[in-house]
Design an enzyme around this catalytic site. Structure first.
Site, PDB file in Angstrom:
ATOM      1  N   THR A  63       0.655  -1.207   0.008  1.00  0.00           N
ATOM      2  CA  THR A  63       0.145  -0.091   0.028  1.00  0.00           C
ATOM      3  C   THR A  63       0.996   1.201  -0.061  1.00  0.00           C
ATOM      4  OG1 THR A  63      -2.070   0.895   1.108  1.00  0.00           O
ATOM      5  CG2 THR A  63      -0.372   0.214   2.495  1.00  0.00           C
ATOM      6  N   ASN A  64       0.152   2.323   0.044  1.00  0.00           N
ATOM      7  CA  ASN A  64       0.877   3.727  -0.081  1.00  0.00           C
ATOM      8  C   ASN A  64       0.506   4.269   1.381  1.00  0.00           C
ATOM      9  OD1 ASN A  64       2.377   3.481  -2.383  1.00  0.00           O
ATOM     10  ND2 ASN A  64       0.595   4.725  -3.691  1.00  0.00           N
ATOM     11  N   ARG A  65       1.433   5.258   1.600  1.00  0.00           N
ATOM     12  CA  ARG A  65       1.026   6.004   2.942  1.00  0.00           C
ATOM     13  C   ARG A  65       0.086   7.105   2.704  1.00  0.00           C
ATOM     14  NH1 ARG A  65       6.222   8.010   6.186  1.00  0.00           N
ATOM     15  NH2 ARG A  65       4.459   8.881   7.652  1.00  0.00           N
TER      16      ARG A  65
END
Ligand code: C5P
Length: 215
Positions: free
Chosen positions: A21-23
């Site tokens: 995932t991405n932050r």
């Protein structure tokens, strides 16, 4: 206006229990949704997984992966006159998701990643969207140069640049400071303020762009 707003990260499964995932907390996107609703606009929110409650007044489509977000946007964008792409979409997904949990028997685990569709980049070319198009750019280096290039490449009317190398703003914070880049080459800094306030300020700029377009 009827706005399409994407928010939050996407989640790309590796196996049934793990993902990439991405932050992104989704706070900036949800602040934009609230600002748009407060101003009396209609909103379709396409949201990745976040710990926030979507306002009831918005039509919300919950998605997990970038491909799901792409499909939701493809379905919804035709009925909207303005689109704000605030989501932190994963650029790559795992090729060949394992159906069972991967066991930690090997010393190395090699994942093959393949490119996800560029949703913002598809708005003009694939979806034929002719409304006001707003992108976000989270950059760590040469923030404004990268953001300017992105705005032109993706056909945006406005690009909101976030310097994510700064710890006091951006990811998971309540506050943000952004630079707005316009097609004319002009720019405008929205100085440090709550994401809610920044959301309202961005929305006002978007309303002006929309008014300028009206015949
Ligand atoms: O190219 P980059 O990912 O940095 O561009 C950021 C902008 O593009 C953001 O507005 C983001 O929501 C959007 N984006 C997208 N689909 C992707 C990647 C980014 O819509 N696959």
């Amino acid at each position: 206006m009827k706005l399409l707003i994407t928010a939050g990260p996407t989640r790309e499964p590796i196996d049934p229990v793990r993902y990439l995932t991405n932050r992104s907390s989704g706070k900036m996107g949800y602040a934009l949704v609230e600002a748009a609703l407060e101003a009396g606009h209609e909103v379709v929110l396409v949201s990745g997984p976040v710990n926030l409650t979507a306002p009831k007044a918005a039509t919300t489509v919950q998605v997990e992966t970038a491909v799901e977000m792409y499909e939701a946007v493809a379905r919804e964008i035709g009925s909207c006159d303005t689109a704000i792409f605030c989501a932190a979409v994963a650029d790559y997904r795992v090729d060949g998701i394992e159906a069972s949990k991967i066991k930690k028997t090997e010393d190395e685990l090699i994942l093959k990643l393949i490119k996800n569709p560029d949703i913002l980049g598809s708005a003009r070319s694939e979806f034929g969207f002719s409304g006001v198009l707003v992108g976000f750019a989270a950059e760590t280096d040469d923030v404004l140069a990268h953001a300017q290039e992105k705005m032109e490449r993706k056909g945006c009317d406005l690009l909101v640049a976030n310097d994510v190398s700064r710890r006091d703003i951006g990811f998971d914070r309540e506050e943000n400071e952004v630079t707005l880049l316009f097609r004319s080459g002009e720019s405008q800094v929205l100085s440090l303020a709550s994401k809610k306030r920044i959301g309202r300020e961005i929305l006002q700029v978007v309303e002006n762009l929309r008014d300028q377009r009206k015949p």
